[in-house]
Design an enzyme around this catalytic site. Structure first.
Site, PDB file in Angstrom:
ATOM      1  CE  LYS A  60      -3.078  -2.914  -0.092  1.00  0.00           C
ATOM      2  NZ  LYS A  60      -2.066  -3.966  -0.258  1.00  0.00           N
ATOM      3  N   GLY A 124       8.937 -20.838  16.610  1.00  0.00           N
ATOM      4  CA  GLY A 124       8.229 -21.661  17.584  1.00  0.00           C
ATOM      5  C   GLY A 124       7.872 -23.017  17.000  1.00  0.00           C
ATOM      6  N   GLY A 283      -0.929 -17.479  -6.134  1.00  0.00           N
ATOM      7  CA  GLY A 283      -1.547 -17.933  -4.901  1.00  0.00           C
ATOM      8  C   GLY A 283      -0.531 -18.197  -3.801  1.00  0.00           C
ATOM      9  NE  ARG A 284       0.784 -15.480   1.106  1.00  0.00           N
ATOM     10  CZ  ARG A 284       2.059 -15.111   1.042  1.00  0.00           C
ATOM     11  NH1 ARG A 284       2.559 -14.558  -0.060  1.00  0.00           N
ATOM     12  NH2 ARG A 284       2.858 -15.281   2.080  1.00  0.00           N
ATOM     13  CG  ASP A 324      -2.928 -16.277   5.153  1.00  0.00           C
ATOM     14  OD1 ASP A 324      -4.055 -15.793   5.345  1.00  0.00           O
ATOM     15  OD2 ASP A 324      -2.039 -15.684   4.506  1.00  0.00           O
ATOM     16  CB  ALA A 332      -4.509  -9.064   6.981  1.00  0.00           C
ATOM     17  CG  HIS A 456     -24.409  16.819  -1.705  1.00  0.00           C
ATOM     18  ND1 HIS A 456     -24.220  16.071  -2.854  1.00  0.00           N
ATOM     19  CD2 HIS A 456     -24.385  18.121  -2.096  1.00  0.00           C
ATOM     20  CE1 HIS A 456     -24.113  16.887  -3.891  1.00  0.00           C
ATOM     21  NE2 HIS A 456     -24.207  18.141  -3.453  1.00  0.00           N
TER      22      HIS A 456
END
Length: 477
Positions: A60, A124, A283-284, A324, A332, A456
């Site tokens: 971004k 971890g 893709g992931r 994910d 996210a 407006h």
């Protein structure tokens, strides 16, 4: 084991799902730890996962910078602003992006301290089962052995590699390398016309690259409402993105300073294109590398996702998984909602995640955002519906902004008028979609939105007008 390394909740992974789960668990009174292996260039902790480090946030930043550059070169003159000697300072653009990433990293570390979450910088992994629940090993910059009654796996995902074209992040780039190209490529290839491909393609096109997108599917943005996708395709093509659909990718060959891609186009004709850089965005895949789930019998499905039920419970008591690395959209904000819900479920509360009202956004220009069902989905399901659209070219604020591309589209139940889907292609669609998400979460009708007063002039009036159009009573078009 020392009491200081015994926790109620240990979260493995510090991305959006993980760090949010840890903070919420701590807020609920649990002694909580979060383990994350991401490091910055100086070797310091960089929590935030793919999103903060090589995904949502840096992309971004570059999208905003590149949009400013394009506006200065092409749009400012219309506003009476003459720019001469325009130059791209790419190192500064990348430096700004890196600064924003670090600010987010540091912000997460601050939030951990504020909420009394113990942070461990390292990888971890499960060590085994223990009387207190599970042992978790931390290796890397920090070495420790923890025990936890509850474990939340939030290890995220990795970019999917194309066989025979592994990422070297120099010539063949994943999302990570696409954010750090040191010089604007003359010719940039992108395999995959999804979110990452279109966003990164847009960044580099705006600053001077000749961008060609090769997509395997015969349709553009198949998950998007067809009418919206067609409008977006028209606008992106007009901007200069060369989008080729129905391509079958063949051999990819690296030269010293370029990459050649052999492919069959939509007619079956064999083609070859040579690029200075090639982004692969197909893709992931879920990331369980080094997790050592087999030590405790953690179940994965045939695609490598951690198997969970509707409430993110794994087959192991006290072990949860979010984001994910589990089923559902790789977004996210979906991970964040699951992280909060899991922490609350551990506390005996009723965490809530409604997959039907998760918004989707593509941060191109114009932006594309949607929530709920597409028109093609409703047709396939045999649902009777009404549709209403309103173009931004009829919106006063859009005219003043100088960005009148795109439209808002409402889909509502033909009988009850309940909103079934809202789809936007146009300026700041990512912000406008939130009104639709709230409305759908409360099962509002299109008339509810049509009768709410909108400021407006504002872009949000296009949302109101599209809702009015469902009943064929749009006022400004």
């Amino acid at each position: 084991m020392s009491n200081e390394n015994q926790f109620d909740v240990v979260v493995i992974g510090g991305g959006p799902g993980g760090y949010i789960a840890a903070i919420r668990a701590a807020q609920l009174g649990f002694k909580t730890a979060c383990i994350d292996a991401w490091s910055n260039a100086a070797g310091k902790p960089a929590p935030g996962g793919t999103c903060t480090n090589v995904g949502c946030i840096p992309s971004k930043a570059l999208l905003q910078s590149s949009e400013h550059f394009e506006h200065a070169g092409h749009a400012f003159a219309e506003h009476g602003i003459n720019v001469s000697g325009l130059e791209l300072n790419l190192p500064q653009m990348l430096k700004r992006k890196d600064t924003i990433v670090k600010q987010n990293n540091d912000g997460i570390l601050f939030l951990f301290k504020k909420n009394k979450v113990t942070f461990f910088h390292g990888l971890g992994s499960f060590g085994g089962k223990a009387d207190e629940g599970y042992t978790i090993n931390v290796s890397g910059p920090t070495t420790a052995t923890l025990t936890a009654k509850n474990v939340v796996v939030a290890t995220g995902s990795n970019a999917r590699q194309l066989p025979g074209a592994e990422f070297d992040e120099k010539l063949i780039l994943s999302n990570e390398g696409a954010l750090d190209i040191e010089a604007v490529p003359s010719k940039l290839g992108v395999i995959g016309a999804g979110v990452i491909g279109l966003e990164m393609g847009s960044v580099w096109r705006r600053v001077g690259a000749d961008v060609t997108v090769l997509e395997g599917l015969p349709t553009f943005l198949g998950a998007v409402d067809e009418q919206i996708a067609k409008e977006a395709h028209k606008l992106f093509t007009k901007q200069g993105l060369k989008i080729n659909l129905g391509c079958k990718i063949g051999a990819i060959t690296k030269g010293e300073n370029n990459v050649s891609v052999a492919y069959a186009d939509s007619t079956g004709a064999e083609q070859t294109a040579t690029f200075d850089r090639l982004i692969i965005s197909i893709g992931r895949v879920p990331n369980t590398n080094g997790l050592n789930g087999e030590a405790v019998g953690l179940q994965l499905d045939e695609r490598g996702f951690v198997v969970v039920d509707d409430e993110c419970r794994t087959s192991l008591p006290g072990v949860w998984a979010v984001g994910d690395v589990v089923r559902g959209p790789m977004l996210a904000h979906k991970a964040e909602e699951e992280g909060v819900a899991v922490a609350e479920r551990i506390a005996g509360q009723h965490g809530h995640v409604n997959f039907n009202t998760i918004p989707w956004v593509i941060y191109t220009s114009p932006e594309i955002a949607w929530v709920g069902k597409t028109e093609q989905q409703l047709k396939a399901e045999g649902v009777a519906y009404k549709a209403g659209t309103f173009p931004f070219m009829a919106n006063g604020r859009a005219r003043a902004l100088g960005d009148t591309s795109g439209m808002v589209k409402f889909l509502a139940d033909a009988t009850t008028d309940e909103i079934l889907g809202v789809h936007i292609v146009g300026p700041v669609a990512s912000e406008l979609i939130s009104e639709a998400v709230v409305a759908m979460e409360f099962k509002a009708s299109s008339e509810d939105i049509a009768r709410i007063c909108h400021a407006h002039p504002s872009l949000s009036e296009a949302v109101k007008e599209a809702a009015l159009a469902v009943d064929k009573r749009s006022l400004n078009f």
